[in-house]
Write a protein that holds these residues in place. Structure first.
Motif, mmCIF file in Angstrom:
data_model
loop_
_atom_site.group_PDB
_atom_site.id
_atom_site.type_symbol
_atom_site.label_atom_id
_atom_site.label_comp_id
_atom_site.label_asym_id
_atom_site.label_seq_id
_atom_site.Cartn_x
_atom_site.Cartn_y
_atom_site.Cartn_z
ATOM 1 N N ARG A 25 4.060 3.359 -4.922
ATOM 2 C CA ARG A 25 3.456 4.082 -6.043
ATOM 3 C C ARG A 25 4.486 4.137 -7.152
ATOM 4 O O ARG A 25 5.639 4.520 -6.917
ATOM 5 C CB ARG A 25 3.063 5.496 -5.631
ATOM 6 N N ASP A 68 0.814 -1.215 0.000
ATOM 7 C CA ASP A 68 0.000 0.000 0.000
ATOM 8 C C ASP A 68 0.849 1.267 0.000
ATOM 9 O O ASP A 68 0.341 2.347 -0.312
ATOM 10 C CB ASP A 68 -0.933 0.017 1.213
ATOM 11 N N LEU A 104 -1.600 -2.532 -8.420
ATOM 12 C CA LEU A 104 -1.596 -1.322 -7.603
ATOM 13 C C LEU A 104 -2.749 -0.365 -7.895
ATOM 14 O O LEU A 104 -2.887 0.646 -7.207
ATOM 15 C CB LEU A 104 -0.275 -0.572 -7.787
ATOM 16 N N GLU A 153 -4.617 2.714 -9.271
ATOM 17 C CA GLU A 153 -4.146 4.046 -9.672
ATOM 18 C C GLU A 153 -2.706 4.307 -9.242
ATOM 19 O O GLU A 153 -1.994 5.063 -9.888
ATOM 20 C CB GLU A 153 -5.066 5.131 -9.126
ATOM 21 N N ASN A 154 -2.254 3.683 -8.166
ATOM 22 C CA ASN A 154 -0.858 3.844 -7.734
ATOM 23 C C ASN A 154 0.117 3.175 -8.694
ATOM 24 O O ASN A 154 1.323 3.377 -8.591
ATOM 25 C CB ASN A 154 -0.655 3.303 -6.326
#
Length: 93
Positions: A45, A42, A77, A79-80
């Protein structure tokens, strides 16, 4: 286990689909390294990716190889995982 799943030159001894599978695997390895560094997926990115594809002089589908890795990053992921990307063909790595 530290073993290469494949290697070679796309258009000579590696087919396009095999190169795409290997690109996805390379992206997975990068994600694993990122998780090891920051502790949690999490927190990862992807901003930019640079892909070098060893191909024959007439191979012009580097972007299709790189797309496989890009698509995987977005799958994992969301949008990341969206990123800017450059795909470059080279004679050797």
């Amino acid at each position: 286990n530290g073993e290469l799943l494949g290697q070679g030159v796309v258009g000579l001894d590696v087919e396009l689909e095999t190169a795409r599978e290997l690109a996805r695997h390379a992206a997975l390895n990068c994600l694993a390294a990122a998780v090891q560094a920051v502790g949690d997926l999490d927190r990862v990115r992807i901003v930019q990716m640079l892909v070098f594809v060893a191909g024959t002089p007439d191979f012009g589908e580097q972007s299709r190889v790189a797309n496989a890795a890009s698509e995987l990053l977005i799958e994992v992921l969301g949008e990341n995982g969206r990123h800017a990307r450059t795909a470059i063909g080279v004679a050797g790595l």
